[in-house]
Design a protein around this motif. Structure first.
Motif, PDB file in Angstrom:
ATOM      1  N   GLY A   1       9.402  11.536 -11.874  1.00 59.92           N
ATOM      2  CA  GLY A   1       9.674  13.112 -12.075  1.00 59.92           C
ATOM      3  C   GLY A   1      10.090  13.210 -13.703  1.00 59.92           C
ATOM      4  N   LYS A   2       9.785  14.098 -14.080  1.00 62.45           N
ATOM      5  CA  LYS A   2      10.083  14.503 -15.582  1.00 62.45           C
ATOM      6  C   LYS A   2      11.359  15.522 -15.479  1.00 62.45           C
ATOM      7  CE  LYS A   2       8.600  16.059 -20.066  1.00 62.45           C
ATOM      8  NZ  LYS A   2       7.438  16.555 -20.866  1.00 62.45           N
TER       9      LYS A   2
ATOM     10  N   VAL B   1      13.322  18.292 -16.485  1.00 59.03           N
ATOM     11  CA  VAL B   1      13.153  19.679 -17.235  1.00 59.03           C
ATOM     12  C   VAL B   1      14.579  20.433 -17.454  1.00 59.03           C
ATOM     13  CG1 VAL B   1      10.803  19.831 -16.488  1.00 59.03           C
ATOM     14  CG2 VAL B   1      12.571  20.701 -15.021  1.00 59.03           C
TER      15      VAL B   1
ATOM     16  N   ASP C   1      10.412  17.853 -12.486  1.00 59.93           N
ATOM     17  CA  ASP C   1       9.082  18.326 -12.040  1.00 59.93           C
ATOM     18  C   ASP C   1       8.162  17.044 -11.838  1.00 59.93           C
ATOM     19  OD1 ASP C   1       6.089  18.748 -12.812  1.00 59.93           O
ATOM     20  OD2 ASP C   1       6.790  20.522 -12.793  1.00 59.93           O
TER      21      ASP C   1
ATOM     22  N   GLY D   1       4.001  19.656 -10.412  1.00 59.91           N
ATOM     23  CA  GLY D   1       4.343  20.952 -10.196  1.00 59.91           C
ATOM     24  C   GLY D   1       5.459  21.778  -9.283  1.00 59.91           C
TER      25      GLY D   1
ATOM     26  N   ARG E   1       9.265  21.673  -8.605  1.00 52.79           N
ATOM     27  CA  ARG E   1      10.481  21.391  -9.331  1.00 52.79           C
ATOM     28  C   ARG E   1      11.557  21.568  -8.292  1.00 52.79           C
ATOM     29  NH1 ARG E   1      10.602  24.339 -14.988  1.00 52.79           N
ATOM     30  NH2 ARG E   1       8.794  23.320 -15.610  1.00 52.79           N
ATOM     31  N   ARG E   2      12.543  20.358  -8.202  1.00 49.02           N
ATOM     32  CA  ARG E   2      13.767  20.121  -7.409  1.00 49.02           C
ATOM     33  C   ARG E   2      14.691  19.671  -8.158  1.00 49.02           C
ATOM     34  NH1 ARG E   2      12.870  22.771  -2.829  1.00 49.02           N
ATOM     35  NH2 ARG E   2      13.812  21.123  -1.598  1.00 49.02           N
TER      36      ARG E   2
ATOM     37  N   GLU F   1      11.868  26.009  -4.564  1.00 50.61           N
ATOM     38  CA  GLU F   1      10.848  25.159  -5.057  1.00 50.61           C
ATOM     39  C   GLU F   1      10.034  26.218  -6.000  1.00 50.61           C
ATOM     40  OE1 GLU F   1       6.633  24.015  -2.755  1.00 50.61           O
ATOM     41  OE2 GLU F   1       8.272  23.925  -1.692  1.00 50.61           O
TER      42      GLU F   1
ATOM     43  N   ARG G   1       6.052  25.922  -7.316  1.00 52.31           N
ATOM     44  CA  ARG G   1       5.242  24.921  -7.339  1.00 52.31           C
ATOM     45  C   ARG G   1       3.496  25.696  -8.013  1.00 52.31           C
ATOM     46  NH1 ARG G   1       1.306  21.860  -2.713  1.00 52.31           N
ATOM     47  NH2 ARG G   1       0.253  20.752  -4.244  1.00 52.31           N
ATOM     48  N   ASP G   2       3.014  24.965  -8.910  1.00 56.00           N
ATOM     49  CA  ASP G   2       2.002  25.367  -9.513  1.00 56.00           C
ATOM     50  C   ASP G   2       0.610  25.017  -8.561  1.00 56.00           C
ATOM     51  OD1 ASP G   2      -0.498  25.941 -11.175  1.00 56.00           O
ATOM     52  OD2 ASP G   2       0.349  24.734 -12.613  1.00 56.00           O
TER      53      ASP G   2
ATOM     54  N   GLY H   1       3.124  18.572 -16.422  1.00 54.12           N
ATOM     55  CA  GLY H   1       3.543  19.625 -17.570  1.00 54.12           C
ATOM     56  C   GLY H   1       2.286  20.499 -17.383  1.00 54.12           C
TER      57      GLY H   1
END
Length: 107
Positions: free
Chosen positions: A7-8, A10, A23, A26, A28-29, A92, A94-95, A102
């Protein structure tokens, strides 16, 4: 199955320096950085995450390779289920356009 998922970072949370937002494909947590206090990640770093804890830092190339492999093996949904189950009180995001890192697609 036990997964360590890349995970990145952010966002580093101001109210608790041991928490960050990552992230993963897509989603995010919030995760706990407490195990990395000796070498805290900064925004933009990649970490391996297991059950809501950052276990270690990894470089971007390795992180992207692992995410591609999860996708190729059909395990990206399992990874997302693990991330969604962390339960650290974060909403959450989500894309839904597919697996991405990213602003770049995995493929």
């Amino acid at each position: 199955m036990c997964l360590a998922i890349p995970g990145k970072i952010v966002e580093l949370l101001q109210e608790d320096r041991d928490l960050a937002v990552v992230d993963v494909l897509g989603v995010r947590r919030r995760i706990d950085l407490g195990l990395l206090r000796d070498d805290l990640p900064v925004q933009g770093d990649w970490v391996l995450i297991h059950v809501g804890f950052a276990m270690s830092k990894i470089n971007e190339a390795d992180a992207l390779d692992q995410l591609r492999m999860l996708t190729e093996l059909g395990e990206s949904e399992s990874a997302l289920e693990e991330v969604q189950g962390y339960g650290l009180g974060d909403q959450e995001v989500r894309d839904r356009s597919g697996p991405r890192i990213g602003d770049r697609p995995l493929s």
